[in-house]
Design a protein around this motif. Structure first.
Motif, PDB file in Angstrom:
ATOM      1  N   THR A 101      99.623  32.295  16.211  1.00 36.67           N
ATOM      2  CA  THR A 101      99.193  32.973  17.438  1.00 36.67           C
ATOM      3  C   THR A 101      98.867  34.435  17.171  1.00 36.67           C
ATOM      4  O   THR A 101      97.845  34.955  17.644  1.00 36.67           O
ATOM      5  CB  THR A 101     100.309  32.873  18.498  1.00 36.67           C
TER       6      THR A 101
ATOM      7  N   VAL B 130      93.028  33.994  23.952  1.00 34.56           N
ATOM      8  CA  VAL B 130      93.365  33.183  22.788  1.00 34.56           C
ATOM      9  C   VAL B 130      93.704  31.767  23.257  1.00 34.56           C
ATOM     10  O   VAL B 130      94.710  31.552  23.934  1.00 34.56           O
ATOM     11  CB  VAL B 130      94.554  33.788  22.009  1.00 34.56           C
ATOM     12  N   GLN B 131      92.840  30.834  22.913  1.00 37.44           N
ATOM     13  CA  GLN B 131      93.051  29.439  23.319  1.00 37.44           C
ATOM     14  C   GLN B 131      93.971  28.742  22.319  1.00 37.44           C
ATOM     15  O   GLN B 131      93.794  28.853  21.107  1.00 37.44           O
ATOM     16  CB  GLN B 131      91.729  28.695  23.411  1.00 37.44           C
ATOM     17  N   HIS B 132      94.923  27.994  22.829  1.00 38.10           N
ATOM     18  CA  HIS B 132      95.872  27.260  21.994  1.00 38.10           C
ATOM     19  C   HIS B 132      95.705  25.758  22.209  1.00 38.10           C
ATOM     20  O   HIS B 132      95.848  25.268  23.326  1.00 38.10           O
ATOM     21  CB  HIS B 132      97.309  27.645  22.345  1.00 38.10           C
TER      22      HIS B 132
ATOM     23  N   SER C  65      95.792  37.366  25.650  1.00 32.74           N
ATOM     24  CA  SER C  65      95.941  36.586  26.868  1.00 32.74           C
ATOM     25  C   SER C  65      95.841  35.119  26.479  1.00 32.74           C
ATOM     26  O   SER C  65      94.782  34.655  26.050  1.00 32.74           O
ATOM     27  CB  SER C  65      94.841  36.941  27.870  1.00 32.74           C
ATOM     28  N   PRO C  66      96.949  34.373  26.596  1.00 31.60           N
ATOM     29  CA  PRO C  66      96.933  32.978  26.130  1.00 31.60           C
ATOM     30  C   PRO C  66      96.394  32.016  27.168  1.00 31.60           C
ATOM     31  O   PRO C  66      96.539  32.230  28.378  1.00 31.60           O
ATOM     32  CB  PRO C  66      98.421  32.701  25.873  1.00 31.60           C
TER      33      PRO C  66
ATOM     34  N   CYS D   2     104.688  30.627  22.044  1.00 29.29           N
ATOM     35  CA  CYS D   2     103.406  31.154  21.573  1.00 29.29           C
ATOM     36  C   CYS D   2     102.677  31.909  22.673  1.00 29.29           C
ATOM     37  O   CYS D   2     102.038  32.941  22.425  1.00 29.29           O
ATOM     38  CB  CYS D   2     102.544  30.026  21.024  1.00 29.29           C
ATOM     39  N   ALA D   3     102.757  31.408  23.896  1.00 32.31           N
ATOM     40  CA  ALA D   3     102.127  32.108  25.017  1.00 32.31           C
ATOM     41  C   ALA D   3     102.751  33.487  25.208  1.00 32.31           C
ATOM     42  O   ALA D   3     102.040  34.493  25.390  1.00 32.31           O
ATOM     43  CB  ALA D   3     102.263  31.282  26.296  1.00 32.31           C
TER      44      ALA D   3
ATOM     45  N   THR E 164      95.342  36.421  17.601  1.00 32.51           N
ATOM     46  CA  THR E 164      95.256  37.543  18.533  1.00 32.51           C
ATOM     47  C   THR E 164      94.595  38.752  17.883  1.00 32.51           C
ATOM     48  O   THR E 164      93.793  39.453  18.519  1.00 32.51           O
ATOM     49  CB  THR E 164      96.656  37.918  19.042  1.00 32.51           C
TER      50      THR E 164
ATOM     51  N   CYS F 274     101.762  35.852  22.369  1.00 35.84           N
ATOM     52  CA  CYS F 274     100.383  36.312  22.544  1.00 35.84           C
ATOM     53  C   CYS F 274     100.324  37.454  23.549  1.00 35.84           C
ATOM     54  O   CYS F 274      99.685  38.494  23.307  1.00 35.84           O
ATOM     55  CB  CYS F 274      99.508  35.149  22.980  1.00 35.84           C
TER      56      CYS F 274
END
Length: 517
Positions: free
Chosen positions: A448, A265-267, A287-288, A277-278, A452, A281
């Motif tokens: 997030t 998951v790209q932020h 997986s952030p 948020c990381a 996910t 996730c």
């Protein structure tokens, strides 16, 4: 007899884009091999003899593949080579006169920019409409009286369908990055799509016209057959709360079952909540990756499962990276979750959100009531900083449903009660705890969580994926708030992450409080 024609991928030529080592006929040949279904020869400056010679060279190619060749504007050239038809603009010969000259067995298409022009063209017997300009380009500019972007195209298209049956494409800045968004967004309220897209530079200026056409043809097919918008009109009408809750629990089970291959998951998110948020996730099964640089988006995009765009601390320096990430996500049809944090507080934020919604579109908008009001142009809800204030919407279900229909996406609105809508079915979610409002980033963590979970069902059942993310965070908050170790916001935050980690589909299904709104 009038030839059959397929508008799926419509190529408009431009000799000015032909490189020195190729001919226009070679590019058209390669483009047809890649999937172009109809060709329009457009020459704005060539004299008649040169135009006819060029048209004959293209006609040999198109006839070889059984693809119709249309001539732009020049009825005389079309007659000279017995072309399959013509395409005319508003300033060219009238459609009625063109039909009189060419007869009933030639294809005649017409460019239209407004609803009135579309209606007139249909009444005069146009075989298809070229609706545009969708986006400004070097070869096409939007007139002052035309509506801008896919929203303007949709308005013209919906009016045309009210007049009667008609075929149409859109043109102007359409490419492999935005074709799915454009076709999804321009579907009529009843789900009727345009037949395809017309392109110029996306193929003519490509290093490999065949490869470029293949990608575009694939994107058009995705929009027509596999995207959620292509299925939404019939698949998710009048869903019950029980059915969508069951589906949401199933989404959680799927993500939890793939712990060895966690979704990436790209932020593109704000600095205040990046760490939270990381961790959220990771706790939920993803997986952030925090990757803001424009230069790395093309490399990352091949492996990203979902993209979160959160503008909480938006700066001018971040904008190129966000644009690049959204372009790449659209190329791979990766779900995009937009959190337009505080968009109503400044023109800077608002104009950027409007830009990305117009140019790229998103799969989910996650917002509070003030942000939803700003997106709707409503003054019913006010904001203080990035927070909504006041009692909220008098009819929150109607607000989220309207926004969902406008942008052809799922809308998640957080507040005292949360709401989720796909524009057809809208649900109120009663889970959650007041402690969530006492820590920064709790709303951002919802974005997030939605990303996910939605990545598993983005093009099949995004409503269930969005609901899974929202309820997962809220149920975790309820558990954390009653933990013996929690004495206030400072101890709530780590307990909150712990409970996200402990969450299961069985817990979610037994505890979610969801009702039709």
């Amino acid at each position: 007899m009038k030839p059959d024609f397929n508008l799926t991928l419509y190529l408009v030529t431009d000799s000015g884009m032909v490189p020195a080592d190729k001919t226009l006929a070679q590019i058209v040949d390669e483009a047809i091999q890649g999937g172009v279904t109809i060709v329009q020869l457009r020459e704005k400056t060539a004299d008649t003899g040169a135009f006819i010679a060029l048209a004959r060279s293209l006609q040999k190619v198109t006839k070889n593949y059984g693809v119709p060749l249309l001539i732009n504007d020049r009825i005389d050239v079309a007659l000279a080579i017995d072309a399959d038809g013509v395409h005319i603009g508003q300033d060219d010969m009238s459609l009625v006169e063109a039909r009189r000259i060419l007869g009933p067995n030639k294809i005649i298409g017409m460019s239209v920019q407004t609803a009135a022009e579309a209606e007139a063209a249909m009444c005069d017997g146009a075989d298809y409409l070229g609706i545009g300009v969708c986006f400004d380009t070097e070869t096409k500019q939007i007139s002052t009286d035309a509506l801008r972007g896919p929203a303007g195209v949709r308005q013209v298209w919906e009016h045309a369908l009210e007049v009667g049956p008609v075929r149409a494409v859109t043109i102007g800045g359409v490419n492999e990055y935005n074709a799915v968004h454009v076709l999804d967004y321009t579907r009529s309220a009843k789900g009727v799509p345009l037949e395809g897209v017309a392109v110029v530079s996306a193929i003519m200026a490509a290093e490999d016209p065949c490869a470029a056409a293949k990608v575009l043809r694939s994107q058009v097919s995705f929009a027509m057959e596999r995207s959620w918008a292509s299925k939404q009109a019939t698949a998710y009408v009048d869903r019950s709360a029980a059915s969508v809750c069951q589906a949401a629990a199933g989404v959680v089970a799927r993500v939890r079952a793939t712990d060895g291959a966690r979704p990436l998951v790209q932020h593109m998110t704000n600095a205040v909540v990046m760490n939270d948020c990381a961790n959220a996730c990771l706790a939920l099964g993803g997986s952030p990756i925090m990757a803001p640089a424009a230069e790395e988006q093309a490399d990352l995009a091949r492996n990203v499962s979902a993209l979160v765009v959160n503008i909480g601390t938006l700066t001018s320096a971040q904008i190129p990276g966000i644009r690049a990430a959204m372009r790449c996500a659209r190329l791979y049809n990766t779900p995009i979750v937009l959190d337009p944090v505080g968009m109503g507080i400044s023109t800077f934020r608002k104009s950027f959100v409007y830009e990305i919604l117009r140019d790229y579109g998103v799969h989910v908008i996650k917002a509070n009531a003030g942000e939803v009001a700003s997106l709707l142009g409503s003054d019913e809800v006010s904001m203080q900083g990035v927070d909504s204030i006041g009692a909220g919407f008098s009819d929150p279900a109607a607000a989220v449903s309207a926004l969902s229909r406008r942008h052809r996406c799922i809308v998640v609105m957080t507040g005292r009660a949360d709401y989720v809508s796909d524009g057809t079915s809208t649900f109120a979610v009663r889970n959650g705890h007041p402690m969530q409002a006492c820590i920064s980033g709790s709303g951002c963590m919802v974005g997030t969580a939605v990303a996910t979970f939605i990545q598993t069902v983005a093009h099949e059942d995004p409503l269930a994926g969005a609901l899974a993310g929202l309820v997962a965070v809220n149920v975790a908050a309820e558990h954390a708030a009653v933990s013996a170790d929690v004495r206030g916001p400072g101890t709530f935050r780590p307990a909150f992450i712990d409970e996200m980690h402990r969450l299961s589909d069985d817990i979610l299904l037994s505890e979610m409080r969801v009702e039709r709104a």
